[in-house]
Scaffold this motif. Structure first.
Motif, PDB file in Angstrom:
ATOM      1  N   HIS A  80     -25.134 -75.371  66.412  1.00 29.80           N
ATOM      2  CA  HIS A  80     -23.890 -74.598  66.551  1.00 29.80           C
ATOM      3  C   HIS A  80     -22.644 -75.398  66.172  1.00 29.80           C
ATOM      4  CE1 HIS A  80     -26.773 -72.356  69.069  1.00 29.80           C
ATOM      5  NE2 HIS A  80     -26.061 -71.303  68.734  1.00 29.80           N
ATOM      6  N   LYS A  81     -22.874 -76.591  65.663  1.00 31.01           N
ATOM      7  CA  LYS A  81     -21.781 -77.388  65.092  1.00 31.01           C
ATOM      8  C   LYS A  81     -20.686 -77.742  66.105  1.00 31.01           C
ATOM      9  CE  LYS A  81     -22.477 -75.807  60.349  1.00 31.01           C
ATOM     10  NZ  LYS A  81     -23.798 -75.204  60.618  1.00 31.01           N
ATOM     11  N   TYR A  82     -21.096 -78.484  67.133  1.00 29.07           N
ATOM     12  CA  TYR A  82     -20.133 -79.103  68.041  1.00 29.07           C
ATOM     13  C   TYR A  82     -20.657 -80.479  68.440  1.00 29.07           C
ATOM     14  CZ  TYR A  82     -23.154 -76.991  71.721  1.00 29.07           C
ATOM     15  OH  TYR A  82     -24.206 -76.594  72.516  1.00 29.07           O
ATOM     16  N   ILE A  83     -19.882 -81.229  69.189  1.00 31.70           N
ATOM     17  CA  ILE A  83     -20.219 -82.617  69.507  1.00 31.70           C
ATOM     18  C   ILE A  83     -20.769 -82.723  70.925  1.00 31.70           C
ATOM     19  CG2 ILE A  83     -19.296 -84.954  69.820  1.00 31.70           C
ATOM     20  CD1 ILE A  83     -17.208 -84.272  67.694  1.00 31.70           C
ATOM     21  N   ALA A  84     -21.956 -83.290  71.064  1.00 32.26           N
ATOM     22  CA  ALA A  84     -22.587 -83.504  72.364  1.00 32.26           C
ATOM     23  C   ALA A  84     -22.448 -84.969  72.757  1.00 32.26           C
ATOM     24  CB  ALA A  84     -24.060 -83.112  72.309  1.00 32.26           C
ATOM     25  N   ASN A  91     -25.202 -78.969  80.439  1.00 28.44           N
ATOM     26  CA  ASN A  91     -26.629 -78.681  80.550  1.00 28.44           C
ATOM     27  C   ASN A  91     -27.214 -78.518  79.138  1.00 28.44           C
ATOM     28  OD1 ASN A  91     -29.072 -76.530  81.479  1.00 28.44           O
ATOM     29  ND2 ASN A  91     -28.708 -78.275  82.807  1.00 28.44           N
ATOM     30  N   ILE A  92     -27.812 -77.385  78.818  1.00 27.65           N
ATOM     31  CA  ILE A  92     -28.433 -77.231  77.494  1.00 27.65           C
ATOM     32  C   ILE A  92     -27.513 -76.515  76.507  1.00 27.65           C
ATOM     33  CG2 ILE A  92     -30.774 -77.296  78.421  1.00 27.65           C
ATOM     34  CD1 ILE A  92     -30.878 -74.247  78.121  1.00 27.65           C
ATOM     35  N   GLY A  93     -26.253 -76.302  76.894  1.00 30.05           N
ATOM     36  CA  GLY A  93     -25.272 -75.840  75.918  1.00 30.05           C
ATOM     37  C   GLY A  93     -24.952 -74.359  75.909  1.00 30.05           C
ATOM     38  N   CYS A  94     -25.360 -73.615  76.935  1.00 25.41           N
ATOM     39  CA  CYS A  94     -25.135 -72.161  76.923  1.00 25.41           C
ATOM     40  C   CYS A  94     -23.649 -71.813  76.801  1.00 25.41           C
ATOM     41  CB  CYS A  94     -25.713 -71.528  78.188  1.00 25.41           C
ATOM     42  SG  CYS A  94     -27.510 -71.634  78.293  1.00 25.41           S
ATOM     43  N   HIS A 140     -27.777 -86.145  81.824  1.00 26.71           N
ATOM     44  CA  HIS A 140     -29.229 -86.269  81.994  1.00 26.71           C
ATOM     45  C   HIS A 140     -29.881 -86.493  80.628  1.00 26.71           C
ATOM     46  CE1 HIS A 140     -33.329 -85.598  83.197  1.00 26.71           C
ATOM     47  NE2 HIS A 140     -32.966 -85.404  84.454  1.00 26.71           N
ATOM     48  N   PRO A 141     -30.629 -87.574  80.456  1.00 26.65           N
ATOM     49  CA  PRO A 141     -31.169 -87.908  79.127  1.00 26.65           C
ATOM     50  C   PRO A 141     -32.112 -86.856  78.560  1.00 26.65           C
ATOM     51  CG  PRO A 141     -32.114 -89.327  80.825  1.00 26.65           C
ATOM     52  CD  PRO A 141     -30.980 -88.605  81.452  1.00 26.65           C
ATOM     53  N   LYS A 158     -32.004 -81.514  74.559  1.00 24.77           N
ATOM     54  CA  LYS A 158     -31.908 -80.080  74.260  1.00 24.77           C
ATOM     55  C   LYS A 158     -30.481 -79.720  73.853  1.00 24.77           C
ATOM     56  CE  LYS A 158     -35.377 -79.325  77.836  1.00 24.77           C
ATOM     57  NZ  LYS A 158     -35.640 -78.748  79.182  1.00 24.77           N
ATOM     58  N   LEU A 159     -29.508 -80.320  74.559  1.00 26.47           N
ATOM     59  CA  LEU A 159     -28.108 -80.067  74.224  1.00 26.47           C
ATOM     60  C   LEU A 159     -27.799 -80.548  72.815  1.00 26.47           C
ATOM     61  CD1 LEU A 159     -25.191 -79.243  74.976  1.00 26.47           C
ATOM     62  CD2 LEU A 159     -24.897 -81.570  75.890  1.00 26.47           C
ATOM     63  N   GLN A 160     -28.305 -81.719  72.451  1.00 24.04           N
ATOM     64  CA  GLN A 160     -28.045 -82.260  71.125  1.00 24.04           C
ATOM     65  C   GLN A 160     -28.582 -81.338  70.036  1.00 24.04           C
ATOM     66  OE1 GLN A 160     -26.427 -85.608  70.143  1.00 24.04           O
ATOM     67  NE2 GLN A 160     -26.210 -83.957  68.660  1.00 24.04           N
TER      68      GLN A 160
END
Length: 282
Positions: free
Chosen positions: A113-117, A76-79, A99-100, A105-107
């Motif tokens: 937070h320095k991770y790969i989406a 989702n949005i990365g929580c 979901h595009p 928002k996730l990107q």
């Protein structure tokens, strides 16, 4: 002897309760007791991540995720990924969201937070599939699912579909040259079992140490039982998250396991259990 005494006490208690309360007049009371008992067993504690046990779980598991791989499927949005990052700065985190609009928002969160989406779904086969969301949703909702009935039947909304890319965990691990996943989290609105089927090789070769997935009413839509997870994860011990501990549910019982309501399930590879037990109250 003690076991026999306990069994006799239980039989007497059940008999007494049934005699007194198995009556129509006590239906609402029994329903209340059932509802309260579910919460006490880690079911339907969705109000916040402290009650669900997710915060405590991530905080403790982060110690053994240092310098390891965390995969968040249905980010989702990365929580979840954001929280995992807050507890471990050295883990390599990969977050999947098909979901595009939600992915945008996730990107942003991934960059912060320095991770790969990754803008793709996970299932049992790669290719493309239809993702369903609310007809009037322009920004993407947390209920978007590969199962239309999740929107239309569970959430009583009109749906629209969009085509999304799909991969499998096995292909992802091959493409990114990942030899081990320390923590795999899956929250895919009813598609959790297919995600695991797409990790068939990784599971058989015991390359995934801990799996965190939701089991809920969406599984009615996807026609997936708790036992299906038990059957595919035969080398894993199962636990349900409580606010302060992990509740052992490794022994399968339909009356306690086939509860189609919100709950967080933790499956731990039996060979990895000794490392986990150092940090958790079982």
């Amino acid at each position: 002897m003690k076991r026999l005494i306990k069994q006799n006490i239980l039989k007497f208690s059940i008999s007494l309760y049934r005699t007194l309360f198995a009556r129509k007049i006590f239906f609402n009371f029994n329903k209340l007791m059932y509802t309260l008992s579910l919460r006490g067993m880690g079911v339907l504690n969705f109000e916040n991540d402290n009650l669900s046990g997710e915060n405590l779980f991530l905080k403790k598991v982060s110690v053994i995720c240092n310098n390891s791989v965390i995969v968040d499927v249905g980010a989702n949005i990365g929580c979840y990924s954001n929280k995992a990052r807050s507890f471990t700065s050295s883990a390599n985190i990969y977050a999947f969201e098909p979901h595009p609009q939600t992915f945008k928002k996730l990107q942003y969160e991934a960059n912060q937070h320095k991770y790969i989406a990754l803008n793709t779904a996970c299932s049992d086969e790669s290719g493309t599939l239809k993702l369903y969301d609310y007809e009037d949703s322009d920004n993407g909702s947390s209920h978007a699912s590969l199962h239309r009935a999740v929107i239309e039947t569970i959430h009583k909304g009109a749906s629209k579909s969009l085509e999304v890319n799909v991969t499998t965990i096995d292909e992802f691990m091959k493409d990114y040259k990942i030899s081990n996943i320390r923590l795999l989290k899956i929250d895919t609105e009813g598609n959790e079992l297919k995600v695991l089927k797409g990790a068939k090789q990784a599971i058989s070769e015991q390359l995934i140490d801990i799996i965190h997935f939701e089991f809920n009413e969406m599984n009615v839509i996807s026609k997936v039982f708790f036992k299906d997870f038990k059957d595919i994860l035969i080398n894993y011990s199962f636990y349900r998250l409580l606010p302060d501990a992990l509740l052992d549910i490794s022994e399968y019982s339909p009356i306690y396991c086939e509860v189609f309501a919100y709950q967080n399930i933790i499956a731990i590879n039996k060979s990895f259990l000794p490392q986990v037990k150092k940090y958790f109250n079982f």
